[in-house]
Write a protein that holds these residues in place. Structure first.
Motif, short mmCIF file in Angstrom:
data_model
loop_
_atom_site.label_atom_id
_atom_site.label_comp_id
_atom_site.label_asym_id
_atom_site.label_seq_id
_atom_site.Cartn_x
_atom_site.Cartn_y
_atom_site.Cartn_z
N ASP A 559 1.21 0.87 5.74
CA ASP A 559 1.36 -0.59 5.78
C ASP A 559 -0.01 -1.26 5.79
OD1 ASP A 559 4.41 -1.61 6.70
OD2 ASP A 559 3.99 0.51 6.95
N GLU A 560 -0.94 -0.68 6.55
CA GLU A 560 -2.28 -1.26 6.61
C GLU A 560 -2.99 -1.17 5.25
OE1 GLU A 560 -1.00 -0.61 10.68
OE2 GLU A 560 -0.91 0.59 8.87
N VAL A 561 -2.72 -0.08 4.53
CA VAL A 561 -3.30 0.06 3.19
C VAL A 561 -2.78 -1.04 2.27
CG1 VAL A 561 -3.38 1.51 1.13
CG2 VAL A 561 -3.70 2.53 3.39
N TYR A 562 -1.47 -1.29 2.35
CA TYR A 562 -0.88 -2.35 1.54
C TYR A 562 -1.46 -3.72 1.91
CZ TYR A 562 2.76 0.17 -1.03
OH TYR A 562 3.44 0.98 -1.90
N ILE A 563 -1.61 -3.95 3.21
CA ILE A 563 -2.17 -5.23 3.66
C ILE A 563 -3.60 -5.37 3.18
CG2 ILE A 563 -2.89 -6.52 5.70
CD1 ILE A 563 -0.43 -5.38 7.14
N PHE A 564 -4.38 -4.28 3.26
CA PHE A 564 -5.77 -4.33 2.78
C PHE A 564 -5.82 -4.63 1.29
CE2 PHE A 564 -9.39 -2.20 0.79
CZ PHE A 564 -10.43 -2.79 1.48
N LYS A 567 -4.36 -8.41 0.83
CA LYS A 567 -5.15 -9.50 1.41
C LYS A 567 -6.62 -9.43 1.02
CE LYS A 567 -2.34 -10.77 5.39
NZ LYS A 567 -2.32 -11.00 6.86
N LYS A 568 -7.21 -8.25 1.18
CA LYS A 568 -8.65 -8.13 0.96
C LYS A 568 -9.02 -8.07 -0.52
CE LYS A 568 -9.60 -7.88 5.38
NZ LYS A 568 -10.34 -8.97 6.08
N ILE A 569 -8.19 -7.42 -1.32
CA ILE A 569 -8.53 -7.24 -2.73
C ILE A 569 -7.85 -8.27 -3.61
CG2 ILE A 569 -8.43 -5.65 -4.69
CD1 ILE A 569 -8.66 -3.35 -2.71
N ILE A 570 -6.51 -8.29 -3.57
CA ILE A 570 -5.77 -9.18 -4.48
C ILE A 570 -5.97 -10.64 -4.10
CG2 ILE A 570 -3.50 -9.80 -5.37
CD1 ILE A 570 -2.68 -6.89 -5.05
N PHE A 571 -5.73 -10.97 -2.81
CA PHE A 571 -5.83 -12.36 -2.39
C PHE A 571 -7.27 -12.88 -2.46
CE2 PHE A 571 -1.83 -12.16 0.53
CZ PHE A 571 -1.05 -12.00 -0.59
N ASN A 572 -8.21 -12.10 -1.89
CA ASN A 572 -9.60 -12.58 -1.82
C ASN A 572 -10.32 -12.54 -3.17
OD1 ASN A 572 -9.22 -13.00 0.87
ND2 ASN A 572 -10.35 -11.19 1.56
#
Length: 633
Positions: A559-564, A567-572
């Motif tokens: 789940d943390e990988v998906y969030i990273f 959020k960190k790659i796709i969103f940012n």
């Protein structure tokens, strides 16, 4: 068998009626209507199954029957979408499974959900979900299946998010919906590729064995892979999403935020097995045109099964233990399909997968409903708040134990027979696959009896109110499903559901069965030593293997990988730059055009003052300017 249309129409009418009346009726009235309708549908499904399997078989195979089929949309002379009902061994089997579990859940909910706000809405959603699943399994063509596939997604979203005032439930519903939508995109693309080359959506034509249908796919490839492999691989992605195969399994544990009877319905016999049913429906295509994809399905299923079993060994929320258990058992079914072939002994994996689907539906529904009975008594999902409940809840204790013995593969319970057939098929495919699945079966026995002893044995937790057995409406489904779990293994399943044009009856491989039973007994013994009474062994093991224990407790941080990634790659790195471009370029351009237009309009609005003298002056000035220009040039 035209009456089978009622199996679809009645739950749809129940959804419409209960949805419209909402809170205008007393909750018990709405619950009774929903339950009675499901009872009628269940009786019709049983009668349809009896009538269908009583038919004379041709060359050892039951014929496909289409009692209802109408054209809905036509795209070309060849390509059109029909809405109909297809009856064959696996669809009839699924009718029995879905209606039985749905009926039991409806009865159980009369006791479990009676004091919940939105009782009428709950039963309306149950009816919609049942209608969607039934429409999916009797679909005559793959696009009809896709339509009901999406309806299943919508109705499961509504049920998981039933407690819409609870943020975690809303988040879980959105997570399930979004993850499965991404998977369903692959399913849709696969359907389009398949239909583009075959010029049909119809299951009867696709699985008829007529090679001329696939003539245009010969030699057609993309990136060195045949178009059939692309199509069937993409279709499997849709199935992997619904059946929570790795890496798309993240939605299912969080879906436990829904009511416990919903967990029994969605995660036992219906939504999560849709992917297994999809692969089984197109099984002849996988075997003939893309065996490498079929073998890939086996490996994905095996890894998912092992991954989920390890996580289940350390979970403390009883519903999440059962959720990961479901993921692991669905992996077993996928492996059964993946290692199978057509005809004779090669088809045992297909038969075993369908058999395990049937038996698992019953004992996993029993486990979830038993868990609901425990939660209803102690008002908690955590095992630390339980212990010693066998004295207060004898019916739940016995029925839960029966389900644990079945899923552990202990004879003579149903899970032993179906799991043994899958293990036999795995050993036929590869000794390594057989050994891996046997090890996973041992893990299953361990974590299920870890769950059982922590709930019903161990140190008794102090409760504000003395726990008590569930009311009759909740106990009846437990007893019924326990009875089915005890007896279902003796059904000559291979006589009804087979992979090719000849039936394959169950023949136990005593070597495989003996090994699997011994491993299961050893695992149960280990669980007895560690959890039957209060022991320091679990804490010592958790300390010794702290890294593995922590990773498994946190679901290996998937789940943390998906969030990273999101959020960190796709969103940012993607979404934010696009948002900046949208605001500062697109919006600025549009705002600049609007501002320019407004500025020009302000400057020229004097020309529309309404003063005749000004109009005459401008007209005369313009005439003089034009005349001067004509004279000059």
């Amino acid at each position: 068998m035209q009456y089978t249309l009622l199996i679809l129409v009645l739950p749809l009418l129940s959804f419409i009626v209960l949805g419209l009346v909402d809170s205008k009726w007393k909750p018990k009235v709405a619950g009774t209507i929903g339950t009675v309708v499901l009872g009628i549908i269940t009786a019709l499904s049983y009668f349809a199954a009896w009538e269908y399997f009583s038919m004379h078989r041709i060359a050892g195979v039951y014929e496909k029957i289409i009692p209802f089929n109408i054209e809905w949309l036509r795209f070309t002379d060849y390509l059109h979408i029909n809405l109909g009902i297809l009856l064959d061994p696996i669809s009839v089997m699924m009718l029995v499974v879905i209606t039985t579990v749905s009926f039991m859940v409806n009865i159980y909910s009369l006791g479990y959900m009676v004091n919940e706000k939105g009782f009428e809405r709950y039963y309306a959603f149950l009816s919609l979900f049942t209608f969607s699943m039934l429409g999916l399994v009797v679909a005559t063509n793959i696009f009809q299946m896709y339509i009901f596939w999406e309806l299943v997604g919508v109705s499961s979203y509504l049920l998981i998010g039933f407690y819409y005032t609870k943020p975690s439930a809303v988040a879980a519903a959105k997570k399930a919906f979004i993850v499965t939508r991404f998977a369903d995109l692959g399913f849709l693309i696969g359907i389009l590729v398949l239909s583009f080359y075959t010029k049909t959506f119809d299951f009867g034509i696709l699985t008829s064995g007529d090679t001329s249908v696939f003539a245009s796919t010969v030699g057609a490839s993309f990136m060195g892979i045949s178009v059939m492999s692309w199509a069937l691989g993409l279709i499997f992605i849709g199935g992997a999403g619904k059946s929570a195969m790795f890496p798309l399994q993240i939605w299912l544990p969080d879906a436990m935020e829904g009511p416990t009877p919903v967990s029994a319905l969605i995660h036992a016999a219906t939504m999560v097995v849709a992917g297994v049913f999809l692969v089984a429906r197109l099984f002849p295509l996988y075997v003939v045109y893309s065996p490498e994809v079929l073998h890939g399905i086996a490996y994905v299923g095996a890894f998912t099964s092992l991954f989920a079993a390890i996580i289940a060994c350390v979970q403390t929320d009883i519903k999440r233990v059962l959720a990961f258990s479901t993921i692991s058992q669905i992996g077993f079914m996928m492996v059964g399909l993946g290692v199978s072939g057509n005809g004779g002994h090669e088809g045992v994996g297909y038969m075993a997968s369908m058999f395990h689907l049937f038996t698992h539906a019953m004992f996993k529904a029993l486990l979830f409903l038993g868990a609901g009975s425990v939660i209803h008594a102690v008002r908690s999902n955590e095992m630390s708040h339980m212990g010693g409940l066998r004295k207060y809840m004898p019916i739940t204790n016995i029925t839960f134990l029966i389900a644990c013995l079945a899923i552990a593969g202990i004879p003579p319970f149903s899970g032993f027979f179906s799991k043994d057939e899958i293990l036999s098929a795995c050993y036929e495919f590869s000794p390594y696959m057989g050994a891996t699945m046997t090890f996973i079966a041992g893990l299953t026995a361990f974590y299920m009896f870890r769950l059982y002893f922590n709930i019903f044995w161990g140190k008794e937790h102090k409760h504000q109110h003395t726990p008590h057995e569930s009311p009759f409406a909740m106990a009846l489904p437990l007893v019924f499903l326990a009875t089915v779990t005890v007896l279902a293994g003796w059904i000559p399943f291979g006589h009804f559901v087979t992979s090719d044009r000849a039936n394959y009856d169950i023949h136990l491989d005593f070597t495989v069965a003996t090994i699997s039973v011994l491993i299961a007994v050893c695992s149960i013994t280990l669980a007895i030593i560690m959890y039957r009474k209060e022991s320091k062994v679990p804490k010592r093991l958790a300390t010794t293997f702290s890294g593995l224990h922590k990773a498994a407790t946190n679901r290996f941080y998937i789940d943390e990988v998906y969030i990273f990634i999101t959020k960190k790659i796709i969103f940012n790195n993607i979404s934010l730059p696009l948002a900046w471009f949208d605001r500062h370029v697109i919006d600025a351009t549009m705002n600049g055009m609007a501002g320019t237009t407004q500025w020009v309009s302000v400057k020229i609005k004097g020309f529309q003052s309404g003063q005749v003298q000004q109009y005459a002056y401008v007209f005369l000035l313009g005439t003089l300017i034009i005349t001067a220009l004509v004279l000059i040039f």
